[in-house]
Design a protein around this motif. Sequence first.
Motif, PDB file in Angstrom:
ATOM      1  N   HIS A 153       4.738  14.518 -11.147  1.00  0.00           N
ATOM      2  CA  HIS A 153       5.218  14.577 -12.535  1.00  0.00           C
ATOM      3  C   HIS A 153       4.202  15.302 -13.432  1.00  0.00           C
ATOM      4  O   HIS A 153       4.581  16.134 -14.263  1.00  0.00           O
ATOM      5  N   ALA A 154       2.941  15.008 -13.257  1.00  0.00           N
ATOM      6  CA  ALA A 154       1.901  15.661 -14.065  1.00  0.00           C
ATOM      7  C   ALA A 154       1.864  17.162 -13.792  1.00  0.00           C
ATOM      8  O   ALA A 154       1.718  17.966 -14.723  1.00  0.00           O
ATOM      9  N   ALA A 155       2.001  17.550 -12.528  1.00  0.00           N
ATOM     10  CA  ALA A 155       1.989  18.972 -12.174  1.00  0.00           C
ATOM     11  C   ALA A 155       3.183  19.694 -12.799  1.00  0.00           C
ATOM     12  O   ALA A 155       3.046  20.814 -13.305  1.00  0.00           O
ATOM     13  N   ARG A 156       4.336  19.049 -12.782  1.00  0.00           N
ATOM     14  CA  ARG A 156       5.521  19.679 -13.383  1.00  0.00           C
ATOM     15  C   ARG A 156       5.381  19.806 -14.891  1.00  0.00           C
ATOM     16  O   ARG A 156       5.822  20.783 -15.476  1.00  0.00           O
ATOM     17  N   GLU A 157       4.776  18.818 -15.517  1.00  0.00           N
ATOM     18  CA  GLU A 157       4.546  18.892 -16.960  1.00  0.00           C
ATOM     19  C   GLU A 157       3.625  20.068 -17.300  1.00  0.00           C
ATOM     20  O   GLU A 157       3.854  20.784 -18.264  1.00  0.00           O
ATOM     21  N   GLU A 162       0.817  -1.210   0.000  1.00  0.00           N
ATOM     22  CA  GLU A 162       0.000   0.000   0.000  1.00  0.00           C
ATOM     23  C   GLU A 162       0.852   1.262   0.000  1.00  0.00           C
ATOM     24  O   GLU A 162       0.567   2.229  -0.716  1.00  0.00           O
ATOM     25  N   SER A 163       1.912   1.260   0.790  1.00  0.00           N
ATOM     26  CA  SER A 163       2.765   2.453   0.840  1.00  0.00           C
ATOM     27  C   SER A 163       3.543   2.616  -0.468  1.00  0.00           C
ATOM     28  O   SER A 163       3.773   3.740  -0.922  1.00  0.00           O
ATOM     29  N   THR A 164       3.928   1.512  -1.069  1.00  0.00           N
ATOM     30  CA  THR A 164       4.626   1.580  -2.356  1.00  0.00           C
ATOM     31  C   THR A 164       3.709   2.140  -3.440  1.00  0.00           C
ATOM     32  O   THR A 164       4.102   3.007  -4.228  1.00  0.00           O
ATOM     33  N   VAL A 165       2.474   1.668  -3.470  1.00  0.00           N
ATOM     34  CA  VAL A 165       1.502   2.161  -4.441  1.00  0.00           C
ATOM     35  C   VAL A 165       1.204   3.639  -4.180  1.00  0.00           C
ATOM     36  O   VAL A 165       1.120   4.444  -5.108  1.00  0.00           O
ATOM     37  N   GLY A 166       1.058   3.996  -2.926  1.00  0.00           N
ATOM     38  CA  GLY A 166       0.807   5.399  -2.573  1.00  0.00           C
ATOM     39  C   GLY A 166       1.944   6.301  -3.002  1.00  0.00           C
ATOM     40  O   GLY A 166       1.720   7.402  -3.527  1.00  0.00           O
ATOM     41  N   ALA A 167       3.184   5.857  -2.794  1.00  0.00           N
ATOM     42  CA  ALA A 167       4.342   6.647  -3.201  1.00  0.00           C
ATOM     43  C   ALA A 167       4.383   6.791  -4.722  1.00  0.00           C
ATOM     44  O   ALA A 167       4.671   7.872  -5.249  1.00  0.00           O
ATOM     45  N   ALA A 168       4.084   5.721  -5.425  1.00  0.00           N
ATOM     46  CA  ALA A 168       4.087   5.771  -6.891  1.00  0.00           C
ATOM     47  C   ALA A 168       3.023   6.727  -7.410  1.00  0.00           C
ATOM     48  O   ALA A 168       3.262   7.494  -8.347  1.00  0.00           O
ATOM     49  N   LEU A 169       1.842   6.705  -6.811  1.00  0.00           N
ATOM     50  CA  LEU A 169       0.766   7.597  -7.239  1.00  0.00           C
ATOM     51  C   LEU A 169       1.102   9.060  -6.956  1.00  0.00           C
ATOM     52  O   LEU A 169       0.801   9.941  -7.760  1.00  0.00           O
ATOM     53  N   SER A 170       1.716   9.318  -5.817  1.00  0.00           N
ATOM     54  CA  SER A 170       2.072  10.705  -5.515  1.00  0.00           C
ATOM     55  C   SER A 170       3.165  11.203  -6.455  1.00  0.00           C
ATOM     56  O   SER A 170       3.144  12.364  -6.872  1.00  0.00           O
ATOM     57  N   LEU A 171       4.113  10.334  -6.805  1.00  0.00           N
ATOM     58  CA  LEU A 171       5.143  10.726  -7.764  1.00  0.00           C
ATOM     59  C   LEU A 171       4.542  10.987  -9.142  1.00  0.00           C
ATOM     60  O   LEU A 171       4.965  11.900  -9.857  1.00  0.00           O
TER      61      LEU A 171
END
Length: 62
Positions: free
Chosen positions: A17-21, A4-13
């Motif tokens: 990335h989308a915000a920076r784009e 769950e924490s791995t998936v959460g970290a991936a989603l936040s990253l």
Amino acid sequence: MSVESTVGAALSLKGIHAAREQQNVLLRKVLDSQAQAISSVMDSIPKLSVSGPVGTRLHVTA
């Protein structure tokens, strides 16, 4: 580390990335707009003479 924490970290990253784009796209649009404005100002300035006796020589008397 749990799944769950791995998936959460991936989603936040992915969100970061989308915000920076989006920011990069906005910056590119602003820079293009400024380049067009500067180009139009530079085109409106009269061109200087590059040949002939008038406007190509500087006469200085000391």
